[in-house]
Design a protein around this motif. Structure first.
Motif, PDB file in Angstrom:
ATOM      1  N   ALA A  35       0.159  -3.129  -2.138  1.00 54.40           N
ATOM      2  CA  ALA A  35       1.282  -2.349  -2.649  1.00 54.40           C
ATOM      3  C   ALA A  35       1.556  -1.260  -1.616  1.00 54.40           C
ATOM      4  O   ALA A  35       0.846  -1.152  -0.611  1.00 54.40           O
ATOM      5  CB  ALA A  35       0.962  -1.755  -4.016  1.00 54.40           C
ATOM      6  N   VAL A  37       3.762   2.819  -0.857  1.00 52.42           N
ATOM      7  CA  VAL A  37       4.553   3.962  -1.315  1.00 52.42           C
ATOM      8  C   VAL A  37       5.891   3.926  -0.592  1.00 52.42           C
ATOM      9  O   VAL A  37       5.940   3.755   0.633  1.00 52.42           O
ATOM     10  CB  VAL A  37       3.841   5.289  -1.040  1.00 52.42           C
ATOM     11  CG1 VAL A  37       4.673   6.467  -1.552  1.00 52.42           C
ATOM     12  CG2 VAL A  37       2.449   5.289  -1.688  1.00 52.42           C
ATOM     13  N   ASP A  41       9.984   7.079  -3.690  1.00 53.82           N
ATOM     14  CA  ASP A  41       8.971   7.561  -4.631  1.00 53.82           C
ATOM     15  C   ASP A  41       8.740   9.066  -4.480  1.00 53.82           C
ATOM     16  O   ASP A  41       8.290   9.731  -5.423  1.00 53.82           O
ATOM     17  CB  ASP A  41       7.634   6.845  -4.395  1.00 53.82           C
ATOM     18  CG  ASP A  41       7.672   5.380  -4.783  1.00 53.82           C
ATOM     19  OD1 ASP A  41       8.442   5.021  -5.682  1.00 53.82           O
ATOM     20  OD2 ASP A  41       6.917   4.588  -4.173  1.00 53.82           O
ATOM     21  N   GLY A  58       5.454   2.708  -8.615  1.00 52.83           N
ATOM     22  CA  GLY A  58       5.458   1.746  -7.529  1.00 52.83           C
ATOM     23  C   GLY A  58       6.440   0.617  -7.757  1.00 52.83           C
ATOM     24  O   GLY A  58       6.642   0.168  -8.890  1.00 52.83           O
ATOM     25  N   GLN A 115       1.981  -0.412  -8.322  1.00 54.07           N
ATOM     26  CA  GLN A 115       0.772   0.186  -7.761  1.00 54.07           C
ATOM     27  C   GLN A 115      -0.342   0.114  -8.805  1.00 54.07           C
ATOM     28  O   GLN A 115      -0.710   1.094  -9.442  1.00 54.07           O
ATOM     29  CB  GLN A 115       1.039   1.625  -7.318  1.00 54.07           C
ATOM     30  CG  GLN A 115       2.044   1.698  -6.175  1.00 54.07           C
ATOM     31  CD  GLN A 115       2.598   3.081  -5.952  1.00 54.07           C
ATOM     32  OE1 GLN A 115       2.222   4.033  -6.629  1.00 54.07           O
ATOM     33  NE2 GLN A 115       3.522   3.225  -5.005  1.00 54.07           N
ATOM     34  N   THR A 241      -4.699   6.490  -4.389  1.00 56.78           N
ATOM     35  CA  THR A 241      -3.237   6.458  -4.358  1.00 56.78           C
ATOM     36  C   THR A 241      -2.659   7.862  -4.205  1.00 56.78           C
ATOM     37  O   THR A 241      -1.649   8.053  -3.520  1.00 56.78           O
ATOM     38  CB  THR A 241      -2.684   5.791  -5.628  1.00 56.78           C
ATOM     39  OG1 THR A 241      -3.225   4.466  -5.739  1.00 56.78           O
ATOM     40  CG2 THR A 241      -1.166   5.711  -5.584  1.00 56.78           C
ATOM     41  N   TYR A 245       0.240   9.155  -1.393  1.00 60.05           N
ATOM     42  CA  TYR A 245       1.471   9.925  -1.613  1.00 60.05           C
ATOM     43  C   TYR A 245       1.451  11.217  -0.806  1.00 60.05           C
ATOM     44  O   TYR A 245       2.444  11.590  -0.180  1.00 60.05           O
ATOM     45  CB  TYR A 245       1.622  10.253  -3.105  1.00 60.05           C
ATOM     46  CG  TYR A 245       2.279   9.167  -3.905  1.00 60.05           C
ATOM     47  CD1 TYR A 245       3.635   9.225  -4.219  1.00 60.05           C
ATOM     48  CD2 TYR A 245       1.554   8.070  -4.350  1.00 60.05           C
ATOM     49  CE1 TYR A 245       4.243   8.225  -4.963  1.00 60.05           C
ATOM     50  CE2 TYR A 245       2.156   7.059  -5.086  1.00 60.05           C
ATOM     51  CZ  TYR A 245       3.501   7.147  -5.398  1.00 60.05           C
ATOM     52  OH  TYR A 245       4.104   6.143  -6.122  1.00 60.05           O
TER      53      TYR A 245
END
Length: 261
Positions: A35, A37, A41, A58, A115, A241, A245
């Motif tokens: 997956a 970013v 987002d 996601g 995600q 995760t 970000y």
């Protein structure tokens, strides 16, 4: 299953949530392999756009189909697939004309939750893009490039077909009667008057994924003609995760890749 969840602006959490199940037609449950970013987002991550707390996040992934609803005929369990951010039905006037991103039959709220360890996608038959073989048949570099076909590479391709520059600068240099192409969803007001006085057209919109992937982009990646996976400059596992970000928000990464499985 584990999934990334939006808690508040600047705060992403990975939580245990109920595994998604087939509950309608034309659906697939997918075990996510990669997956990523997206720049968009960051709008709600930064608080620029509103998003409800405790929602799954996601919209870019590749994975392996675990289960499909009984009516699905083009996709089966075990298939490796690119999971587009678009959800084209394949038969409305928008899809038939190559604008699946504007599908007239897309259900609201269907874009999210990529995600995660598992996700649900519909419409499975017309939206998913099959990849030959299993993820283990590909190198990490190839998987990264395949991951870009879920959004960013298809979006760049769409932009290139329309045209690449900032609207204000393009408006200043364009000749009368020109057409300006735009990519990405804008948060700034465009300078419409300068376009009016020179009879300049403005074109842009949501990219298609399934159609260009099937017709051109997937083959170009597998043949080694393009390597768009180079856009990923940092990789993270699902548990980190939030760091993925933060890296993009702080411009420490051009684009963050999530290695799920």
């Amino acid at each position: 299953m584990k999934a990334a969840v939006f808690a508040a602006p600047g705060k992403i959490e990975v939580k245990e949530v109920a595994k998604l199940v087939i509950d309608g037609k034309n659906q697939a449950i997918i075990r996510v392999v990669r997956a990523s970013v997206c720049g968009s987002d960051l709008w709600w991550y930064r608080g620029i756009a509103k998003r409800e707390a405790n929602t799954l996040v996601g919209h870019e992934a590749i994975g392996v189909v675990e289960q499909v609803s009984a009516d699905v005929s083009q996709i089966k369990a075990g298939d490796s697939v690119i999971v587009p951010f678009t959800h084209g039905c394949g038969h409305c006037v928008a899809c038939l004309n190559g604008f699946e991103g504007n599908c007239l039959n897309q259900k609201p709220g269907s874009n999210g939750g990529y995600q995660a360890e598992f996700m649900k996608y519909e419409p499975a038959d017309s939206g998913l893009v099959k990849i030959l073989g299993a993820p283990a048949d590909y190198t990490d570099e190839q998987l990264a490039s395949l991951q870009t076909l879920s959004d960013v590479m298809a979006t760049v391709f769409h932009a290139a077909k329309s045209a690449d520059s900032s609207i204000e600068q393009a408006g200043q240099i364009a000749r009368p009667g020109a057409v300006i192409g735009r990519v990405g969803v804008p948060h700034a007001e465009r300078k419409s008057n300068q376009l009016f006085w020179k009879n300049i057209g403005l074109r842009g919109g949501i990219a298609s994924v399934t159609k260009p992937d099937n017709e051109l982009l997937l083959k170009a990646v597998l043949d080694g003609e393009i390597n768009p996976g180079k856009v990923f400059t940092k990789s993270f596992d699902l548990d980190h995760t939030a760091d993925a970000y933060a890296a993009m928000d702080q411009r420490q990464a051009i684009k963050s890749l999530l290695v799920i499985d």
